[in-house]
Every structure is written in structure tokens, then in C-alpha cells.
Design an enzyme around this catalytic site. Structure first.
Site, PDB file in Angstrom:
ATOM      1  N   ASN A   8      65.723  81.142  48.066  1.00  0.00           N
ATOM      2  CA  ASN A   8      65.038  80.169  47.222  1.00  0.00           C
ATOM      3  C   ASN A   8      64.122  79.377  48.151  1.00  0.00           C
ATOM      4  OD1 ASN A   8      64.270  78.174  45.472  1.00  0.00           O
ATOM      5  ND2 ASN A   8      66.344  77.626  44.826  1.00  0.00           N
ATOM      6  N   ARG A  51      59.701  63.208  37.954  1.00  0.00           N
ATOM      7  CA  ARG A  51      58.680  63.687  37.006  1.00  0.00           C
ATOM      8  C   ARG A  51      58.749  62.894  35.709  1.00  0.00           C
ATOM      9  NH1 ARG A  51      60.155  69.941  37.342  1.00  0.00           N
ATOM     10  NH2 ARG A  51      61.438  69.385  39.138  1.00  0.00           N
TER      11      ARG A  51
END
Ligand code: AMP
Length: 376
Positions: free
Chosen positions: A7, A216
């Protein structure tokens, strides 16, 4: 088969090594052999060298890569060749904060381990079943069909994994259930899974839409963004940073992007931290209500991700006003200290906590791609 799962992010490379096989998948006995991360990565090939140093040169048979954006081109996991690599690269314009880093990992690993099969597992793929009315924005037709401005959805690997685990606990198939899965971590999304298929999810064209997240913003009227650019003279690059890194829990609370810190501050009576927690929970609750409507009810609500797995308080606050739609938390099981999959509400809508294991799903998909076994 030993599968290295990579990842690759903007400055870190996380890795797992899983031993898996068709029979291990069948009885869920896959083994985690190693796990770790390389931080402050500047060169992916150097990072891979340190991964193998940490693995004491353990041999692996294949590599599975987490890729954030597969667009509408990749509807399932695929073996990576030069064409797929180019495809991931082409999708970088849709996910500039993620795909270039994922791709750097793919390129370095293919150079470093050229003899092995490499497989791309996409965060968007699970959502390829979204019906058009769920993925279309209200923009002119050509924006949807020619420019690809539509909702794609993310966190698909996690939503798919936890829904599969839920069905496994009942000895049934995912296709037997209507589920609402809440992945609440640093990034957050909710997914409506109708008889095994994702039919709606809160993230959209990018992983910015929907819930309030660590940094976010989630849903913001596009008009407000235009206002900042046109009337406040903010540069688009600054607005991108504002929405992705300076907003959410961090921006509203002024404390941190970590829910633990924000909850602690809210307990002192701090107004901004209290608002951040309430906004976070309110939005999750709103999406749950919306997805109950989208599927005409649900059999279960599942929490996962760092917040979803660990915060009994957030789970309780999310579920607090959902009794009328059949969601009732059991206080004792919600607050019990456990790292296991567990049921925390009995019904009519079952409520569960299922710790996510995205890397395991990537390992299994990698195996399935190599052996050409259909994906469940
Ligand atoms: P993830 O992105 O899934 O790894 O989730 C990471 C986030 O989970 C952290 O930034 C925290 O906000 C949150 N988290 C982890 N443990 C707890 C906890 N015990 N209570 C509340 N939030 C937590």
C-alpha cells in the site's frame, strides 16, 4: 501461496505478507506472516529494499497492490502488465493525491521483482455496480459520458470485506442481505450494499465527497468553492489543500484530525470540538437514513475503520435517533472491550462491529487473479 501486499502512499509504504490458498480462503485460515511500514519514503525502490530487509529476504510468490482509482475501466482486480500500468497512470488525473503514489509502488515493485505476478486491487471496483441514477451528478449529459464526471466511490475493498465477514458469521452469502457499512477512519464513507452489490456510497468523483473526515470536508456546496475562487481570490491549489488537509475534524475543531483528541476536548466543554463531533455523527446518521430509504430497509448496519471499530461513544451517538428505523444498540455489548467481530445491536436491524482487513482481501484477490478463480 505467499503474497506481499503493498500500500504505497505519498510518504509511506505499508506492507503485509499473507499465506493464502483456495482451501485457506474457504475456511478463513489465511495466515498473516509479516507486517510493517517504511516511513518518510523518497525513493520507492530503496523503500522496497528495506521492506525485504525487514522480511529477512522471505521469498514471496506474488505481489498485490492497493490502487485507489480504477475509474470505470477496472471493475475487478487485474494482473498488471504494461497496459494496466499505463491505465493506472491515465487515471492519475482523477486521483492526483493517490494514484501517482500507488503507481510509483507498482513501478518500483515490478522492477524489483520482475519475475513475479503483480495484481492491482482497486478501491473503486466494488462500486462498479452503482446504478446510473446513483452515480450521475446533475450536470449535462456529455459531462457524464465524455468527461467521466460522475461518482465512483472509494473504500470498496473495506466495504466488500466487512460485508463478506458479516455473511460468513451467519453461514450465508452476501447476496442474501441488504447491508449498510460505515467505514469511519481518517477517511470515512458509508455504503449501501443490496444483495451483495454496492448500490450507493457517500464518496464520489474523488474521496472528498460525503462524510466529515479527519482532514477532509466531505459535502460542501460547489457554489461555496466557486465563491472562494472567484470572490475571495483563493488559488485552486490552495482550495484543494483546504478541502483535503485543513478541513474536517481538524478544521472545525481546531484541535486535531484524531477523533480521540477531539472527543477529549469536547468533554472539557469546548464549543468547536463539540460541534465537530456532532457534525461528524449527524452526517453519518443522515447517510444511514438515506440508504435505508434507497434499499427499502436493511438487515444490518456494520461499523468499521479506526473510529467505527474503537469508539463506542461515536457509534452510540450515530445510532441515537435511529430507533424508529429498527436500529437499537445494546449498551453493554457496544461498550465491551473487544477487537473481534461482534454484534452490538439485535434488531430488527442487526448492528455489528467488524474490524476491517483490507490487506487480506487484496491478498485473496491476488491469488484469485493468478489462479483465475472468479471473485466472490
Ligand atoms: P484508520 O484511518 O481507519 O486507521 O482510523 C484512524 C483514526 O481512527 C484515527 O485518526 C482516530 O481518529 C480514530 N480512532 C482510533 N482509535 C480511536 C478511539 N479509541 N476512539 C476514537 N477514535 C479512534
Amino acid at each position: 501461496m505467499k503474497i506481499l501486499v503493498l500500500n504505497s502512499g505519498s510518504s509511506s509504504l505499508k506492507f503485509d505478507v499473507w499465506e493464502t490458498s483456495p482451501s485457506m480462503i474457504a475456511d478463513s485460515s489465511d495466515l498473516l506472516l509479516a507486517q510493517g511500514a517504511v516511513e518518510r519514503v523518497t525513493n520507492m525502490e530503496d523503500a522496497l529494499t528495506s521492506v525485504f530487509r525487514k522480511l529477512h529476504q522471505m521469498p514471496v510468490d506474488a505481489v498485490g497492490h492497493r490502487i485507489v482509482h480504477g475509474g470505470d475501466r477496472y471493475q475487478t482486480s487485474v494482473l498488471i502488465d504494461d497496459q494496466v500500468e499505463a491505465g493506472i497512470n491515465a487515471l492519475s488525473v482523477l486521483a492526483p493525491l493517490h494514484n501517482p503514489h500507488n503507481l510509483a509502488g507498482v513501478r518500483a515493485a515490478r522492477r524489483y521483482l520482475p519475475g513475479l505476478p503483480h495484481v492491482a486491487v482497486f478501491d473503486t471496483a466494488f462500486h462498479h455496480t452503482l446504478p446510473m441514477h446513483a452515480y450521475a451528478y446533475g450536470l449535462p449529459w456529455s459531462y457524464l459520458t465524455e468527461k467521466g464526471i460522475r461518482r465512483y466511490g472509494f473504500h470498496g475493498i473495506s466495504h466488500r470485506y466487512v460485508s463478506w465477514r458479516f455473511a460468513e458469521h451467519h453461514g450465508r452469502k452476501r447476496a442474501d442481505y441488504k447491508l449498510i457499512t460505515c467505514h469511519l477512519g481518517n477517511g470515512c464513507s458509508v455504503c449501501a450494499i443490496e444483495y451483495g452489490k454496492s448500490i450507493d456510497t457517500s464518496m464520489g468523483f474523488t474521496p472528498l465527497e460525503g462524510l466529515l473526515m479527519g482532514t477532509r470536508a466531505g459535502d460542501v456546496d460547489a457554489g461555496a468553492i466557486l465563491h472562494l475562487i472567484m470572490h475571495e481570490q483563493q488559488a485552486p491549489a490552495d482550495v484543494l489543500k483546504l478541502l483535503n488537509s485543513q478541513s474536517g475534524l481538524r478544521g472545525l475543531s481546531g484541535v486535531s484530525n484524531d477523533m480521540r483528541d477531539v472527543l477529549a476536548k469536547a468533554k472539557t466543554g469546548d464549543e468547536r470540538a463539540t460541534l465537530a463531533v456532532e457534525t461528524f455523527c449527524y452526517r453519518v446518521r443522515k447517510y444511514i437514513g438515506a440508504y435505508m430509504a434507497a434499499m427499502d430497509g436493511a438487515d444490518a448496519l456494520i461499523f468499521t475503520g479506526g473510529i467505527g471499530e474503537n469508539s463506542a461513544e461515536i457509534r452510540a451517538r450515530v445510532c441515537e435517533k435511529l430507533g424508529h428505523i429498527g436500529i437499537h444498540l445494546d449498551k453493554a455489548s457496544n461498550t465491551a472491550n473487544s477487537r473481534e467481530d461482534r454484534q452490538i445491536g439485535k434488531g430488527p436491524v442487526e448492528v455489528w462491529v467488524v474490524p476491517t482487513e483490507e490487506e487480506l482481501l487484496i491478498a485473496r484477490d491476488t491469488l484469485r487473479c493468478i489462479l483465475k478463480i472468479p471473485h466472490e
